[in-house]
Motif scaffolding. Structure first.
Motif, PDB file in Angstrom:
ATOM      1  N   ASP A   1      34.532  44.146  36.834  1.00 49.61           N
ATOM      2  CA  ASP A   1      34.462  44.381  38.268  1.00 49.61           C
ATOM      3  C   ASP A   1      33.517  43.375  38.918  1.00 49.61           C
ATOM      4  O   ASP A   1      32.541  42.933  38.310  1.00 49.61           O
ATOM      5  N   ILE A   2      33.823  43.031  40.159  1.00 45.88           N
ATOM      6  CA  ILE A   2      32.993  42.073  40.903  1.00 45.88           C
ATOM      7  C   ILE A   2      31.989  42.849  41.749  1.00 45.88           C
ATOM      8  O   ILE A   2      32.346  43.857  42.357  1.00 45.88           O
TER       9      ILE A   2
ATOM     10  N   VAL B   1      31.023  36.505  42.609  1.00 45.57           N
ATOM     11  CA  VAL B   1      30.920  37.419  43.748  1.00 45.57           C
ATOM     12  C   VAL B   1      32.179  37.303  44.595  1.00 45.57           C
ATOM     13  O   VAL B   1      32.998  36.407  44.403  1.00 45.57           O
ATOM     14  N   GLY B   2      32.321  38.217  45.556  1.00 46.86           N
ATOM     15  CA  GLY B   2      33.471  38.152  46.456  1.00 46.86           C
ATOM     16  C   GLY B   2      34.184  39.482  46.571  1.00 46.86           C
ATOM     17  O   GLY B   2      33.600  40.548  46.361  1.00 46.86           O
ATOM     18  N   ASP B   3      35.489  39.398  46.847  1.00 48.13           N
ATOM     19  CA  ASP B   3      36.303  40.605  47.000  1.00 48.13           C
ATOM     20  C   ASP B   3      37.682  40.329  46.429  1.00 48.13           C
ATOM     21  O   ASP B   3      37.884  39.350  45.714  1.00 48.13           O
ATOM     22  N   ASN B   4      38.643  41.196  46.751  1.00 42.13           N
ATOM     23  CA  ASN B   4      39.990  41.036  46.203  1.00 42.13           C
ATOM     24  C   ASN B   4      40.718  39.830  46.786  1.00 42.13           C
ATOM     25  O   ASN B   4      41.707  39.364  46.210  1.00 42.13           O
ATOM     26  N   ARG B   5      40.242  39.305  47.906  1.00 39.92           N
ATOM     27  CA  ARG B   5      40.911  38.166  48.545  1.00 39.92           C
ATOM     28  C   ARG B   5      40.316  36.850  48.111  1.00 39.92           C
ATOM     29  O   ARG B   5      41.036  35.920  47.760  1.00 39.92           O
ATOM     30  N   HIS B   6      38.994  36.744  48.167  1.00 41.99           N
ATOM     31  CA  HIS B   6      38.338  35.487  47.858  1.00 41.99           C
ATOM     32  C   HIS B   6      37.142  35.738  46.949  1.00 41.99           C
ATOM     33  O   HIS B   6      36.354  36.657  47.182  1.00 41.99           O
ATOM     34  N   GLN B   7      37.039  34.912  45.920  1.00 40.55           N
ATOM     35  CA  GLN B   7      35.940  35.026  44.973  1.00 40.55           C
ATOM     36  C   GLN B   7      35.225  33.688  44.855  1.00 40.55           C
ATOM     37  O   GLN B   7      35.852  32.628  44.975  1.00 40.55           O
ATOM     38  N   TYR B   8      33.927  33.757  44.610  1.00 36.75           N
ATOM     39  CA  TYR B   8      33.101  32.565  44.493  1.00 36.75           C
ATOM     40  C   TYR B   8      32.243  32.704  43.236  1.00 36.75           C
ATOM     41  O   TYR B   8      31.839  33.801  42.869  1.00 36.75           O
TER      42      TYR B   8
END
Length: 412
Positions: A37-38, A162-169
């Protein structure tokens, strides 16, 4: 027969697309674990190489002033990528992984076990000296020189996603990350500097160095000719150590992407917009007027890795939410000695809006208000806003590159 040919053609196209998409992210992500999980943290040991190339700002300004925007961007792209591509290829040949491009600099990693650090420091040093010998100084067609200076560090590193379901970094943090930037800052053009920890962990019998006054870091002069040292055995041993060697045949640099969907989340939205539009790479570079918001977060010395991960996740979510309403995008997130920095851009292809400078300033105030009061262990929040023409385009090698912006000079 036609159906089978169409299937084969479709499969080949899918493979080419995956290879192409993989070129935009490092092996650390391509072969990473996406089951967690993020946000999440992965820790390991490794050697870092930070190469900073001087002359890009002057080169960009010269092309933007003396040529048209379209012609200038084409010539600038060719000049930049010819030089950066040579350096990237050298790193890949020596088994390194290009983590990211930060404007006119790049960060590379050799990920190995702790017991293997000494040999891999020597390997990364051989790579660095080879870069300096072959590409340390290059004359451009417009009479300006490009030069590179290199810092090396080694030790414990943490990857934070880090990030969410749309964009991760993703970014790497830790003492080795801080030290590699400090080592590079001590270097002059055409020099290679070992950080204090790198100097402690290396095989000192192999390396001739020069002390730096009032510093624990050292400047490398050359690798010694040690009696009984077999270079072929050394390279074979190093290749076995490396978890992310680019290919069985390093000359091919074959990198395959296992999950297009997951990797697409880690690539800049503006770049994906143009990928979906099937534009060739050479068409993705331009001298483009944009507005940029730099957000720098410095944390208290008592902040540990978990604190940093939580703060960076919260900041990423808030910053993304604020600027998205105005069609702004987070292009890069990276951590160095000046803290965690977000490069936010307004006006990328497909997202040009009226009053983008006003929107950027409004966003900056909202971001400052949140980050200065709501983040864990925050010590200082600095934000800079600038507007004007910058180079926006694909920088790197055909098998490892990123969409980035460069030229703008600012101070926090």
């Amino acid at each position: 027969g036609n159906t089978e040919r169409n299937i084969r053609r479709t499969n080949r196209a899918a493979v080419r697309f995956r290879q192409w998409l993989a070129a935009n992210v490092p092996d650390l992500i391509v072969y990473g674990d996406f089951s967690q999980d993020i946000p999440f943290i992965e820790s390991f040991d490794g050697v870092l190489l930070f190469a900073d190339i001087s002359g890009f700002t002057a080169l960009t300004e010269k092309f933007s002033v003396e040529t048209s925007l379209d012609c200038g961007a084409d010539q600038l792209t060719q000049t930049l990528n010819h030089y950066v591509g040579d350096i990237v290829e050298e790193v890949l040949i020596f088994g390194g992984d290009i983590l990211n491009f930060a404007g006119d600099a790049l960060l590379a990693l050799w990920k190995v076990e702790r017991s293997q650090l000494s040999d891999i420091i020597t390997l990364a040093l051989k790579c660095s000296l080879s870069i300096q010998e072959e590409y340390g100084v290059r004359e451009t067609e417009v009479g300006l020189e490009l030069r590179v200076k290199i810092g090396l560090s080694a030790g414990h590193i943490s990857k934070v996603v880090v990030g969410d379901n749309r964009h991760q970094y993703f970014l790497v943090i830790g003492r080795a990350v801080d030290e590699v930037r400090l080592a590079q800052n001590l270097a002059n053009a055409s020099e290679v500097i070992l950080s204090p920890n790198c100097w402690e962990l290396c095989n000192r019998n192999m390396i001739e160095v020069e002390k730096i006054k009032n510093e624990r870091a050292v400047k490398v002069r050359y690798i010694k000719n040690v009696p009984g040292f077999n270079i072929d055995d050394f390279f074979e041993r190093c290749i076995k150590y490396l978890q992310y060697f680019p290919a069985n045949n390093p000359g091919e640099f074959f990198r395959f992407l296992c999950s297009c969907d997951l990797m697409g989340k880690g690539i800049g939205p503006a770049f994906l917009f143009q990928i979906d539009d099937n534009q060739p790479l050479e068409y993705l570079s331009e001298l483009r007027p944009v507005t940029i918001v730099f957000v720098n977060l410095q944390f208290d010395e008592s902040a540990n890795t978990l604190h940093l991960c939580k703060a960076i996740q919260d900041a990423s979510a808030k910053i993304s939410g604020i600027i998205y309403a105005f069609h702004g995008k987070i292009n890069k997130v990276f951590m160095f000695d000046k803290g965690c920095t977000y490069l936010c851009v307004f006006g990328l292809p497909g997202d040009k809006q009226a009053d983008e400078s006003t929107h950027a300033l409004d966003s900056a105030f909202k971001i400052f208000g949140f980050c200065s009061t709501m983040l864990m262990k925050i010590k200082l929040v600095s934000i800079a806003v600038t507007s004007g023409p910058v180079f926006c385009g694909v920088v790197g090698h055909r098998v490892r590159h990123e969409y980035t912006e460069m030229k703008t000079t600012f101070c926090f």
